[in-house]
Design an enzyme around this catalytic site. Structure first.
Site, PDB file in Angstrom:
ATOM      1  N   ASP A 145      10.894 -16.807  -0.675  1.00  0.00           N
ATOM      2  CA  ASP A 145      10.758 -16.640   0.780  1.00  0.00           C
ATOM      3  C   ASP A 145      10.323 -15.228   1.163  1.00  0.00           C
ATOM      4  O   ASP A 145      10.281 -14.880   2.338  1.00  0.00           O
ATOM      5  CB  ASP A 145      12.080 -16.983   1.480  1.00  0.00           C
ATOM      6  CG  ASP A 145      13.229 -16.083   1.040  1.00  0.00           C
ATOM      7  OD1 ASP A 145      12.998 -15.160   0.220  1.00  0.00           O
ATOM      8  OD2 ASP A 145      14.354 -16.291   1.515  1.00  0.00           O
ATOM      9  N   GLY A 146      10.020 -14.402   0.169  1.00  0.00           N
ATOM     10  CA  GLY A 146       9.506 -13.054   0.456  1.00  0.00           C
ATOM     11  C   GLY A 146      10.580 -11.988   0.502  1.00  0.00           C
ATOM     12  O   GLY A 146      10.268 -10.796   0.622  1.00  0.00           O
ATOM     13  N   GLU A 147      11.854 -12.386   0.413  1.00  0.00           N
ATOM     14  CA  GLU A 147      12.901 -11.366   0.418  1.00  0.00           C
ATOM     15  C   GLU A 147      12.943 -10.666  -0.945  1.00  0.00           C
ATOM     16  O   GLU A 147      12.473 -11.196  -1.946  1.00  0.00           O
ATOM     17  CB  GLU A 147      14.256 -12.018   0.731  1.00  0.00           C
ATOM     18  CG  GLU A 147      14.305 -12.564   2.152  1.00  0.00           C
ATOM     19  CD  GLU A 147      15.661 -13.144   2.531  1.00  0.00           C
ATOM     20  OE1 GLU A 147      16.581 -13.151   1.688  1.00  0.00           O
ATOM     21  OE2 GLU A 147      15.793 -13.606   3.686  1.00  0.00           O
TER      22      GLU A 147
ATOM     23  N   ARG B 270       2.287  11.208   9.530  1.00  0.00           N
ATOM     24  CA  ARG B 270       1.179  11.494  10.450  1.00  0.00           C
ATOM     25  C   ARG B 270       1.483  11.093  11.890  1.00  0.00           C
ATOM     26  O   ARG B 270       0.900  11.644  12.807  1.00  0.00           O
ATOM     27  CB  ARG B 270      -0.114  10.833   9.945  1.00  0.00           C
ATOM     28  CG  ARG B 270      -0.667  11.586   8.743  1.00  0.00           C
ATOM     29  CD  ARG B 270      -1.966  11.024   8.262  1.00  0.00           C
ATOM     30  NE  ARG B 270      -1.788   9.748   7.593  1.00  0.00           N
ATOM     31  CZ  ARG B 270      -2.784   8.993   7.152  1.00  0.00           C
ATOM     32  NH1 ARG B 270      -4.026   9.379   7.339  1.00  0.00           N
ATOM     33  NH2 ARG B 270      -2.548   7.864   6.526  1.00  0.00           N
ATOM     34  N   GLN B 271       2.423  10.165  12.087  1.00  0.00           N
ATOM     35  CA  GLN B 271       2.824   9.833  13.470  1.00  0.00           C
ATOM     36  C   GLN B 271       3.957  10.803  13.820  1.00  0.00           C
ATOM     37  O   GLN B 271       5.135  10.455  13.873  1.00  0.00           O
ATOM     38  CB  GLN B 271       3.275   8.376  13.552  1.00  0.00           C
ATOM     39  CG  GLN B 271       3.663   7.918  14.964  1.00  0.00           C
ATOM     40  CD  GLN B 271       2.476   7.697  15.891  1.00  0.00           C
ATOM     41  OE1 GLN B 271       1.382   7.374  15.443  1.00  0.00           O
ATOM     42  NE2 GLN B 271       2.676   7.890  17.194  1.00  0.00           N
TER      43      GLN B 271
ATOM     44  N   ASP C 122     -11.115  19.403   8.886  1.00  0.00           N
ATOM     45  CA  ASP C 122     -10.571  19.566  10.240  1.00  0.00           C
ATOM     46  C   ASP C 122      -9.594  20.730  10.258  1.00  0.00           C
ATOM     47  O   ASP C 122      -9.226  21.262   9.205  1.00  0.00           O
ATOM     48  CB  ASP C 122      -9.879  18.277  10.721  1.00  0.00           C
ATOM     49  CG  ASP C 122      -8.818  17.777   9.757  1.00  0.00           C
ATOM     50  OD1 ASP C 122      -8.255  18.605   9.009  1.00  0.00           O
ATOM     51  OD2 ASP C 122      -8.557  16.573   9.730  1.00  0.00           O
TER      52      ASP C 122
ATOM     53  N   LYS D 200     -13.073  18.200  13.628  1.00  0.00           N
ATOM     54  CA  LYS D 200     -13.161  16.730  13.509  1.00  0.00           C
ATOM     55  C   LYS D 200     -12.817  16.059  14.833  1.00  0.00           C
ATOM     56  O   LYS D 200     -11.918  16.489  15.533  1.00  0.00           O
ATOM     57  CB  LYS D 200     -12.177  16.251  12.430  1.00  0.00           C
ATOM     58  CG  LYS D 200     -12.055  14.747  12.336  1.00  0.00           C
ATOM     59  CD  LYS D 200     -11.306  14.302  11.088  1.00  0.00           C
ATOM     60  CE  LYS D 200      -9.807  14.277  11.271  1.00  0.00           C
ATOM     61  NZ  LYS D 200      -9.109  13.728  10.113  1.00  0.00           N
TER      62      LYS D 200
ATOM     63  N   ARG E 122     -11.711  12.236  15.935  1.00  0.00           N
ATOM     64  CA  ARG E 122     -11.421  10.873  15.465  1.00  0.00           C
ATOM     65  C   ARG E 122     -11.360   9.961  16.678  1.00  0.00           C
ATOM     66  O   ARG E 122     -10.560  10.162  17.581  1.00  0.00           O
ATOM     67  CB  ARG E 122     -10.086  10.841  14.700  1.00  0.00           C
ATOM     68  CG  ARG E 122      -9.798   9.470  14.097  1.00  0.00           C
ATOM     69  CD  ARG E 122      -8.416   9.402  13.471  1.00  0.00           C
ATOM     70  NE  ARG E 122      -8.333   9.992  12.140  1.00  0.00           N
ATOM     71  CZ  ARG E 122      -8.770   9.400  11.034  1.00  0.00           C
ATOM     72  NH1 ARG E 122      -9.360   8.230  11.083  1.00  0.00           N
ATOM     73  NH2 ARG E 122      -8.628  10.000   9.871  1.00  0.00           N
TER      74      ARG E 122
ATOM     75  N   ASP F 219      -8.940  17.953   1.147  1.00  0.00           N
ATOM     76  CA  ASP F 219      -8.067  17.364   2.172  1.00  0.00           C
ATOM     77  C   ASP F 219      -6.750  16.970   1.516  1.00  0.00           C
ATOM     78  O   ASP F 219      -6.682  16.788   0.303  1.00  0.00           O
ATOM     79  CB  ASP F 219      -8.737  16.150   2.828  1.00  0.00           C
ATOM     80  CG  ASP F 219      -8.286  15.983   4.282  1.00  0.00           C
ATOM     81  OD1 ASP F 219      -7.306  16.633   4.699  1.00  0.00           O
ATOM     82  OD2 ASP F 219      -8.920  15.189   5.004  1.00  0.00           O
TER      83      ASP F 219
HETATM   84  C1  R5P Z   1      -5.540  14.094   8.828  1.00  0.00           C
HETATM   85  O1  R5P Z   1      -4.785  14.477   9.626  1.00  0.00           O
HETATM   86  C2  R5P Z   1      -5.411  14.242   7.343  1.00  0.00           C
HETATM   87  O2  R5P Z   1      -5.276  15.569   6.945  1.00  0.00           O
HETATM   88  C3  R5P Z   1      -6.620  13.630   6.671  1.00  0.00           C
HETATM   89  O3  R5P Z   1      -7.781  14.310   7.059  1.00  0.00           O
HETATM   90  C4  R5P Z   1      -6.746  12.184   7.080  1.00  0.00           C
HETATM   91  O4  R5P Z   1      -5.534  11.534   6.873  1.00  0.00           O
HETATM   92  C5  R5P Z   1      -7.834  11.493   6.291  1.00  0.00           C
HETATM   93  O5  R5P Z   1      -7.857  10.156   6.724  1.00  0.00           O
HETATM   94  P1  R5P Z   1      -9.086   9.213   6.453  1.00  0.00           P
HETATM   95  O6  R5P Z   1      -9.389   9.266   4.987  1.00  0.00           O
HETATM   96  O7  R5P Z   1      -8.591   7.875   6.914  1.00  0.00           O
HETATM   97  O8  R5P Z   1     -10.223   9.686   7.309  1.00  0.00           O
END
Ligand code: R5P
Length: 307
Positions: free
Chosen positions: A36-38, A94-95, A168, A191, A193, A218
């Site tokens: 069942d996915g558990e 990131r959030q 960025d 950058k 987005r 990055d």
């Molecule tokens: C952004 O804030 C991070 O440092 C990376 O630049 C970002 O997560 C890269 O994401 P993606 O490969 O989806 O463009």
């Protein structure tokens, strides 16, 4: 004090390296899904009184978090002394702010939850941008490791004529450090987005660096769109095909294809997430941090009791 390393599924090579490099025991675990996915988790190694290191890099975290939580809770109930999570890639960083009305700061919620079931955390280059340090959101001791010195060693050896380029402003913290350690010049692009897979970057002041090999740096390469946009921009400006160096190879869905189409000559990543692009080994760094953090926990507090 005896230490056992357990691998969450997919983290076997990290767990073996940690066990070998710290002279710990590699423990056994059964993790599977019910029809069942558990999630089903069973510890097959002795637990009472031992320290545990859980190897679990946390890309694609949602599928991993319940088994991890169940494992830590089971270990605690079976009498584990201390539990350290080694998550070379730390999810949900990131959030780190509310970008749109109705959102939550999931970086904070995630940190609060993890802090309830492990005693310490080791990770590499978490995406610290609006959160200044992990301890601002995690309520447990954290070892925040930097890949920059090993990336710089790689560059010194393989590409001493590089100019490092961050896609960025957020990347400046990593790029400037790698550049200073490698003795290379660097610059950072602007950058914009517009969506998960819709990224553009601005023309940088890079004329002074013509003749050098452009290297995009990055922390996370996820959809690859950030690196791909920067790569296209540089080649349009008449630079040689850039090389990309990333810490965390998330490389979701068609990311490798997008990078290939952008003209990227080669992608090198650190082995925080297993991927064919891994070329910089961070396991010794993680092992040293594991020993340090366990020693710190032993000195600072007695084993935590189950609430
Ligand atoms: C952004 O804030 C991070 O440092 C990376 O630049 C970002 O997560 C890269 O994401 P993606 O490969 O989806 O463009």
């Amino acid at each position: 004090m005896s230490v056992t390393v357990l691998a969450l599924p997919g983290n076997e090579s990290l767990a073996s390296a940690l066990a070998a490099l710290t002279q710990a025991t590699l423990g056994e675990l059964e993790v599977r899904r019910f029809p069942d996915g558990e999630s089903y988790v069973r510890v097959l190694s002795p637990v009472a009184g031992k320290d545990f290191v859980l190897a679990a890099t946390l890309h694609q975290p949602d599928a991993q978090m319940l088994p991890l939580y169940f494992l830590a809770s089971t270990l605690r109930e079976l009498g584990a002394a201390r539990i350290v999570l080694v998550a070379p890639y730390l999810a949900y960083m990131r959030q780190d702010a509310i970008f749109h009305p109705g959102e939550g700061v999931t970086a904070r919620y995630f940190a609060r939850w993890v802090s309830t079931f492990v005693d310490g955390l080791i990770t590499v280059d978490p995406h610290l941008h609006r959160i200044p340090q992990l301890e601002a959101v995690y309520a447990i001791p954290c070892e925040t490791l930097a890949a920059a010195p090993l990336m710089a060693s790689w560059l010194k050896q393989e590409l001493p004529d590089a100019v490092l380029i961050g896609p960025d402003v957020e990347s400046e913290q990593w790029v400037s450090e790698v550049a200073s350690l490698a003795g290379c010049p660097f610059t950072v692009l602007q950058k914009t987005r517009r969506g998960d897979r819709d990224v553009s970057v601005s023309v940088p002041h890079i004329d002074a660096f013509r003749g050098r090999t452009p290297v995009l740096i990055d922390d996370i390469v996820s959809t690859g769109r950030t690196m791909a946009a920067a790569c296209r921009l540089l080649t349009e400006q008449g630079f040689a095909r850039p090389l990309g160096i990333g810490v965390h190879a998330i490389l979701a869905d068609d990311a490798m294809e997008a990078l290939h189409q952008s003209g990227l000559a080669r992608l090198i990543t650190c082995n925080t997430i297993r991927h064919a692009s891994n070329g910089i080994d961070l396991h010794p760094l993680l092992a040293a941090a594991t020993t340090r953090l366990l020693n710190q926990l032993r000195q600072s507090a007695p084993p935590r009791e189950e609430a």
